[in-house]
Design a protein around this motif. Structure first.
Motif, PDB file in Angstrom:
ATOM      1  N   CYS A  34       0.840  -1.194   0.000  1.00  0.00           N
ATOM      2  CA  CYS A  34       0.000   0.000   0.000  1.00  0.00           C
ATOM      3  C   CYS A  34       0.881   1.252   0.000  1.00  0.00           C
ATOM      4  N   ARG A  35       0.271   2.377  -0.321  1.00  0.00           N
ATOM      5  CA  ARG A  35       0.992   3.648  -0.296  1.00  0.00           C
ATOM      6  C   ARG A  35       0.941   4.294   1.085  1.00  0.00           C
ATOM      7  N   HIS A  36       0.388   3.589   2.039  1.00  0.00           N
ATOM      8  CA  HIS A  36       0.238   4.121   3.383  1.00  0.00           C
ATOM      9  C   HIS A  36       0.587   3.037   4.397  1.00  0.00           C
ATOM     10  N   LYS A  37       0.746   3.434   5.635  1.00  0.00           N
ATOM     11  CA  LYS A  37       1.034   2.487   6.701  1.00  0.00           C
ATOM     12  C   LYS A  37      -0.159   1.571   6.939  1.00  0.00           C
ATOM     13  N   ILE A  38       0.136   0.345   7.326  1.00  0.00           N
ATOM     14  CA  ILE A  38      -0.901  -0.553   7.831  1.00  0.00           C
ATOM     15  C   ILE A  38      -0.396  -1.174   9.126  1.00  0.00           C
ATOM     16  N   TRP A  39      -1.328  -1.673   9.915  1.00  0.00           N
ATOM     17  CA  TRP A  39      -1.002  -2.351  11.161  1.00  0.00           C
ATOM     18  C   TRP A  39      -1.648  -3.737  11.117  1.00  0.00           C
ATOM     19  N   PRO A  40      -0.930  -4.765  10.612  1.00  0.00           N
ATOM     20  CA  PRO A  40      -1.510  -6.109  10.585  1.00  0.00           C
ATOM     21  C   PRO A  40      -1.903  -6.567  11.985  1.00  0.00           C
ATOM     22  N   GLY A  41      -3.033  -7.260  12.068  1.00  0.00           N
ATOM     23  CA  GLY A  41      -3.469  -7.888  13.305  1.00  0.00           C
ATOM     24  C   GLY A  41      -3.600  -9.380  13.096  1.00  0.00           C
ATOM     25  N   ASN A  47      -8.062 -23.082  21.204  1.00  0.00           N
ATOM     26  CA  ASN A  47      -7.249 -24.290  21.375  1.00  0.00           C
ATOM     27  C   ASN A  47      -6.150 -24.410  20.324  1.00  0.00           C
ATOM     28  N   THR A  48      -5.601 -23.284  19.924  1.00  0.00           N
ATOM     29  CA  THR A  48      -4.516 -23.286  18.950  1.00  0.00           C
ATOM     30  C   THR A  48      -3.368 -22.451  19.506  1.00  0.00           C
ATOM     31  N   PRO A  49      -2.121 -22.756  19.149  1.00  0.00           N
ATOM     32  CA  PRO A  49      -0.977 -22.045  19.747  1.00  0.00           C
ATOM     33  C   PRO A  49      -1.035 -20.540  19.521  1.00  0.00           C
ATOM     34  N   GLN A  50      -0.572 -19.797  20.507  1.00  0.00           N
ATOM     35  CA  GLN A  50      -0.494 -18.350  20.381  1.00  0.00           C
ATOM     36  C   GLN A  50       0.753 -17.968  19.586  1.00  0.00           C
ATOM     37  N   LEU A  51       0.693 -16.813  18.954  1.00  0.00           N
ATOM     38  CA  LEU A  51       1.777 -16.357  18.094  1.00  0.00           C
ATOM     39  C   LEU A  51       2.699 -15.395  18.840  1.00  0.00           C
ATOM     40  N   PRO A  52       3.940 -15.242  18.351  1.00  0.00           N
ATOM     41  CA  PRO A  52       4.875 -14.332  19.021  1.00  0.00           C
ATOM     42  C   PRO A  52       4.453 -12.870  18.932  1.00  0.00           C
ATOM     43  N   THR A  53       3.607 -12.534  17.968  1.00  0.00           N
ATOM     44  CA  THR A  53       3.071 -11.176  17.870  1.00  0.00           C
ATOM     45  C   THR A  53       1.622 -11.250  17.425  1.00  0.00           C
ATOM     46  N   THR A  54       0.819 -10.290  17.882  1.00  0.00           N
ATOM     47  CA  THR A  54      -0.580 -10.227  17.466  1.00  0.00           C
ATOM     48  C   THR A  54      -0.901  -8.892  16.795  1.00  0.00           C
ATOM     49  N   GLY A  55       0.122  -8.083  16.537  1.00  0.00           N
ATOM     50  CA  GLY A  55      -0.101  -6.822  15.851  1.00  0.00           C
ATOM     51  C   GLY A  55       1.169  -5.995  15.792  1.00  0.00           C
ATOM     52  N   PHE A  56       1.368  -5.284  14.691  1.00  0.00           N
ATOM     53  CA  PHE A  56       2.580  -4.484  14.531  1.00  0.00           C
ATOM     54  C   PHE A  56       2.380  -3.482  13.399  1.00  0.00           C
ATOM     55  N   LEU A  57       3.283  -2.515  13.332  1.00  0.00           N
ATOM     56  CA  LEU A  57       3.286  -1.514  12.273  1.00  0.00           C
ATOM     57  C   LEU A  57       4.070  -2.039  11.080  1.00  0.00           C
ATOM     58  N   LEU A  58       3.544  -1.782   9.877  1.00  0.00           N
ATOM     59  CA  LEU A  58       4.237  -2.151   8.649  1.00  0.00           C
ATOM     60  C   LEU A  58       4.189  -0.951   7.702  1.00  0.00           C
ATOM     61  N   ASN A  59       5.337  -0.342   7.493  1.00  0.00           N
ATOM     62  CA  ASN A  59       5.419   0.831   6.632  1.00  0.00           C
ATOM     63  C   ASN A  59       5.300   0.451   5.159  1.00  0.00           C
TER      64      ASN A  59
END
Length: 310
Positions: A34-41, A47-59
């Motif tokens: 994208c031409r703008h920032k996004i914040w993936p979630g 009952n499924t394994p948790q992830l090392p991250t659940t959200g972050f900034l992606l320029n």
């Protein structure tokens, strides 16, 4: 004895590679075109394994790879127009997860949101994945399987910007009028026939509506309503995945999705590419009539394709 030793070695190797294939994690490379920032979630299923991250900034132009347990199931989406409110809580105008932080921490996207959904190492050892517009739409998204086998491993997604072409009764806009999302008819009206609930809670009764067909015609491989399974779920085994937000415009017949990749539907609807482009340039087109092309519009579309090939 040699034969017995060979058999034991073979069984050991078979068990080792079987175990390795089950525990070896997958990778999700998340790319922002994208031409703008996004914040993936990201949200893990029950009952499924948790992830090392659940959200972050992606320029813009950047990517990040997340390691995913091979038995994981869950969903991924992109938030936009994010920042701190007057109470210093992190909020987004599009697909906010409501955690008040960049990390979603177990909270899901507020509709409308384009969702990538995964169940890894499911029935028959296959990964099941899809891009869903059942909760509406906010960003173009593409899933590409890499290095997998089995299933059909086809690309899927919704590659067009539908915020401008969204029917007015489904449109979510900023105060300045810019579109930030396109709601599902279920969210907009709460009618059981659109939600596939109550008396409409089975696939033989709940059928596509004019509104879900708007999404399906634009994005043929994406889920458009609750029982849109046969053309919208894809499978692969042992793959890594690339999830691209705002994938680049497609400029050839091959990239329009007409190449043979095992999927029954094209990846992109060419008629909706034209309509989305016209609307983005300021043309006034109303409601669901955008999904229809006149003879004149088709001629202009074909001319546009010819120009792109030059």
């Amino acid at each position: 004895m040699d034969h017995l030793h060979f058999s034991s070695t073979f069984v050991f190797l078979l068990l080792f590679f079987s175990f390795y294939s089950e525990v070896n994690p997958a990778s999700f490379k998340i790319v922002n075109k994208c031409r703008h920032k996004i914040w993936p979630g990201l949200l893990s299923g029950a009952n499924t394994p948790q992830l090392p991250t659940t959200g972050f900034l992606l320029n813009p132009g950047k990517s990040r790879t997340v390691t995913i347990p091979r038995s994981w199931s869950g969903r991924l989406w992109g938030r936009t127009l994010c920042g701190l409110d007057s109470t210093r809580k992190f909020v987004c105008l599009s697909a906010d997860c409501g955690s008040g932080q960049i990390e979603c921490s177990g909270s899901c996207a507020k509709p409308p949101a384009t969702l990538a959904e995964f169940t890894l190492n499911g029935a028959g050892g296959l990964d099941f994945y899809d891009v869903s517009l059942v909760d509406g739409y906010n960003l173009p998204m593409l899933i590409v399987a890499k290095g997998g086998k089995g299933g059909n491993c086809s690309a899927t997604g919704c590659l067009l910007d539908l915020n401008g072409a969204c029917p007015s009764e489904l449109r979510v806009a900023r105060k300045d009028g810019g579109g930030v999302g396109c709601r599902s008819a279920c969210e907009a009206f709460g009618d059981p026939q659109y939600c596939c609930s109550g008396a409409f809670g089975t696939p033989d009764v709940c059928r596509p509506s004019a509104y879900s067909l708007f999404f399906k015609r634009a994005c043929p491989r994406s889920y458009s309503y609750a029982y849109d399974d046969t053309t919208s779920t894809y499978t692969c085994a042992g793959a890594d995945y690339v999830i691209i937000f705002c994938p680049p415009p497609y400029t050839s017949q091959e990239l329009f999705g007409e190449r043979k990749d095992g999927a029954t539907l094209p990846l992109v609807s060419k008629s909706m590419i034209y309509i989305s482009s016209v609307h983005a340039n300021g043309a006034s087109v109303s409601g669901l009539l955008r999904v229809q092309l006149t003879v004149c519009a088709m001629a202009l579309f074909l001319l546009w394709l010819r120009i792109l090939r030059l």
